[in-house]
Design a protein around this motif. Sequence first.
Motif, PDB file in Angstrom:
ATOM      1  N   ILE A  28     -11.134  -9.312   2.974  1.00 25.25           N
ATOM      2  CA  ILE A  28      -9.413  -7.907   2.261  1.00 25.25           C
ATOM      3  C   ILE A  28      -9.299  -7.297   1.054  1.00 25.25           C
ATOM      4  O   ILE A  28      -9.350  -6.293   1.199  1.00 25.25           O
ATOM      5  CB  ILE A  28      -8.141  -9.149   2.969  1.00 25.25           C
ATOM      6  CG1 ILE A  28      -8.035 -10.023   4.429  1.00 25.25           C
ATOM      7  CG2 ILE A  28      -7.040  -8.537   2.163  1.00 25.25           C
ATOM      8  CD1 ILE A  28      -6.645 -10.786   3.590  1.00 25.25           C
ATOM      9  N   ALA A  29      -9.772  -7.668   0.080  1.00 28.22           N
ATOM     10  CA  ALA A  29      -9.796  -6.775  -1.272  1.00 28.22           C
ATOM     11  C   ALA A  29     -10.526  -5.852  -0.827  1.00 28.22           C
ATOM     12  O   ALA A  29     -10.167  -4.776  -1.967  1.00 28.22           O
ATOM     13  CB  ALA A  29     -10.033  -7.860  -2.554  1.00 28.22           C
ATOM     14  N   ASP A  30     -11.450  -6.383  -0.943  1.00 27.98           N
ATOM     15  CA  ASP A  30     -12.978  -5.483  -0.156  1.00 27.98           C
ATOM     16  C   ASP A  30     -12.848  -4.058   0.379  1.00 27.98           C
ATOM     17  O   ASP A  30     -13.051  -3.051   0.785  1.00 27.98           O
ATOM     18  CB  ASP A  30     -14.333  -5.753  -0.064  1.00 27.98           C
ATOM     19  CG  ASP A  30     -15.045  -6.907  -1.210  1.00 27.98           C
ATOM     20  OD1 ASP A  30     -14.337  -6.115  -1.903  1.00 27.98           O
ATOM     21  OD2 ASP A  30     -15.943  -7.663  -0.820  1.00 27.98           O
ATOM     22  N   SER A  31     -11.840  -4.607   0.926  1.00 26.83           N
ATOM     23  CA  SER A  31     -11.480  -3.880   2.761  1.00 26.83           C
ATOM     24  C   SER A  31      -9.941  -2.399   2.342  1.00 26.83           C
ATOM     25  O   SER A  31      -9.949  -1.704   3.331  1.00 26.83           O
ATOM     26  CB  SER A  31     -11.004  -4.347   3.923  1.00 26.83           C
ATOM     27  OG  SER A  31     -11.813  -5.303   4.351  1.00 26.83           O
ATOM     28  N   PHE A  32      -9.218  -2.560   1.334  1.00 24.58           N
ATOM     29  CA  PHE A  32      -8.237  -2.423   0.608  1.00 24.58           C
ATOM     30  C   PHE A  32      -8.652  -1.603  -0.663  1.00 24.58           C
ATOM     31  O   PHE A  32      -7.836  -2.083  -1.592  1.00 24.58           O
ATOM     32  CB  PHE A  32      -7.144  -2.941   0.421  1.00 24.58           C
ATOM     33  CG  PHE A  32      -6.383  -3.083   2.474  1.00 24.58           C
ATOM     34  CD1 PHE A  32      -6.179  -2.255   2.905  1.00 24.58           C
ATOM     35  CD2 PHE A  32      -7.241  -4.616   2.865  1.00 24.58           C
ATOM     36  CE1 PHE A  32      -5.702  -2.752   4.547  1.00 24.58           C
ATOM     37  CE2 PHE A  32      -6.798  -5.018   4.298  1.00 24.58           C
ATOM     38  CZ  PHE A  32      -5.999  -3.896   5.332  1.00 24.58           C
ATOM     39  N   PRO A  33      -9.279  -1.431  -0.896  1.00 25.84           N
ATOM     40  CA  PRO A  33      -9.850  -0.429  -2.270  1.00 25.84           C
ATOM     41  C   PRO A  33      -8.658  -0.165  -2.826  1.00 25.84           C
ATOM     42  O   PRO A  33      -8.304   1.335  -1.910  1.00 25.84           O
ATOM     43  CB  PRO A  33     -11.386  -0.275  -2.339  1.00 25.84           C
ATOM     44  CG  PRO A  33     -11.555   0.690  -0.411  1.00 25.84           C
ATOM     45  CD  PRO A  33     -10.852  -0.672  -0.461  1.00 25.84           C
ATOM     46  N   PHE A  34      -9.278   0.952  -3.529  1.00 27.97           N
ATOM     47  CA  PHE A  34      -8.106   1.552  -4.392  1.00 27.97           C
ATOM     48  C   PHE A  34      -8.753   2.023  -6.365  1.00 27.97           C
ATOM     49  O   PHE A  34      -9.516   0.985  -6.693  1.00 27.97           O
ATOM     50  CB  PHE A  34      -6.949   1.359  -5.067  1.00 27.97           C
ATOM     51  CG  PHE A  34      -6.215   0.780  -5.685  1.00 27.97           C
ATOM     52  CD1 PHE A  34      -6.045   0.453  -7.170  1.00 27.97           C
ATOM     53  CD2 PHE A  34      -6.532  -0.659  -5.433  1.00 27.97           C
ATOM     54  CE1 PHE A  34      -5.749  -0.055  -7.940  1.00 27.97           C
ATOM     55  CE2 PHE A  34      -6.207  -1.805  -6.716  1.00 27.97           C
ATOM     56  CZ  PHE A  34      -5.881  -1.746  -8.322  1.00 27.97           C
ATOM     57  N   GLU A  35      -8.328   3.294  -6.146  1.00 29.65           N
ATOM     58  CA  GLU A  35      -9.104   3.907  -7.202  1.00 29.65           C
ATOM     59  C   GLU A  35      -7.748   3.822  -8.805  1.00 29.65           C
ATOM     60  O   GLU A  35      -7.079   3.905  -8.508  1.00 29.65           O
ATOM     61  CB  GLU A  35      -9.356   4.974  -7.572  1.00 29.65           C
ATOM     62  CG  GLU A  35     -10.710   5.581  -6.356  1.00 29.65           C
ATOM     63  CD  GLU A  35     -11.514   6.422  -6.397  1.00 29.65           C
ATOM     64  OE1 GLU A  35     -10.205   7.667  -6.638  1.00 29.65           O
ATOM     65  OE2 GLU A  35     -12.603   6.943  -5.611  1.00 29.65           O
TER      66      GLU A  35
END
Length: 456
Positions: free
Chosen positions: A395-402
């Motif tokens: 889930i963390a990999d699917s919702f990345p942010f910069e």
Amino acid sequence: MLINPKAKAALTLLLAINLFNYIDRYILSATIAGIESDLLRNHSPDNKKALLGILATCFMASFMIFAPIFGIFCTKIKRWHLIGYGVIFWSLASGLSGLSGTVAKLNEGSTISGLPVGIIMAFVGSYAFLALTRCMVGVGEAAYGPIAPTILSDLYPEKNRGMIMSIFYGAIPVGSALGYAFGGIAGWPNAFYWVIPPGILLGVLCFLMPEPEIGAQESSHLPPKKIQIKDALILLKTPSIIFNILGMTANTFAIGGIAYWFPYYVSIFRQNGTEQEAGIIMGLLIVISGLLATLCGGFAADYFSRYHKGAYFLVSGIGMIVGFPVFLAVLYVPFPFAWVLIFIACFCTFLNTGPTNAILLNVSPPLLRPMAFAITIFVIHALGDAISPWIIGGIADSFPFERTITVDGQDLVEKVGNLNAGFVAVSVMYFLAGVFWLLGAKHLETDTLKAHSINL
């Protein structure tokens, strides 16, 4: 509560083994950053978190698969001997986990390739070898998990089991804390080597322990006889066992995944100190709040059962219901104030440890207790912490942010997996665990009486 010397010796040894059990489990959590650096440096950043989460899944998968097998074997050979073999095996396997890191570092400057030695070195110093050794650790611990509580049930009467189980499972917060702290201090891969000598010593001591009679503490004490797989239907028709397993599964899913990632979450995602510092602080909070809560939960369940026969369930359920919003607040409150909420959340989480395991012992016929624990271990890990670490990572990999970070005076933009999203997604299981345990309270008295009347 008077304790005979044999019962005290058994509790002491099993407590020590359980302590090292959880030290070993949480050393892995405290060394994730080092593992990522050494064994996943050439992997795509898009799936690193999921791969790191799968290491926990490897351990849990073998643990849950072999636990029912050893649960059946314990009726054929001495339980203490089976535990001894398991402890020695998992201690050696843990050392092999560290070997993958040592060899990986040697491989960095090696020019050997293509030869058998080079191929072996490449495999031993790989992520695949580490995953294999975590599976081996799970096999060893499966010989211990479903059997140890049944030995205690044959040494201590029903009225004291809530407190005895709390003392025994008090090793969970202490061992988890020491694993976090020791893993952070000794670092990757050295921390895995240090658990070998004490583990082997504890395993050898098991062969010196006298074997208690099965069901010795029950009023309807029956001589041991062979049990069959079909006898598991008795357990699966018991409402208290079903609700207890559902609650434990939801709890294990949430806590297993969150605990695995937490030092990484604090240090890397929330950028609050180093992974070593986060592991040490988390360890201190868990050992204090967890040990206090585990003992309080067992005492409260034994005490209030005088007034409400479902108290073991009620204490467990109320703790999780209260802890649910506290954990959610942790994700949004800044550090260092978040540490206070983490302490409260840990306290609420560990209240159920003694009562829920005492429920399993009290509502299961003596001959079926190993099977009851084996089934429980299989289900709670198969649907719990065997999958939640990599689900959180996925889930963390699917919702990345910069976000912008400063390195050597320069502002750089980095892509980050959103662990908050993963934690929120699984935290609802916190609440569900409390609901399942509250629903089980009305069945406990009837199921306990029924367990004493069953003649296999």
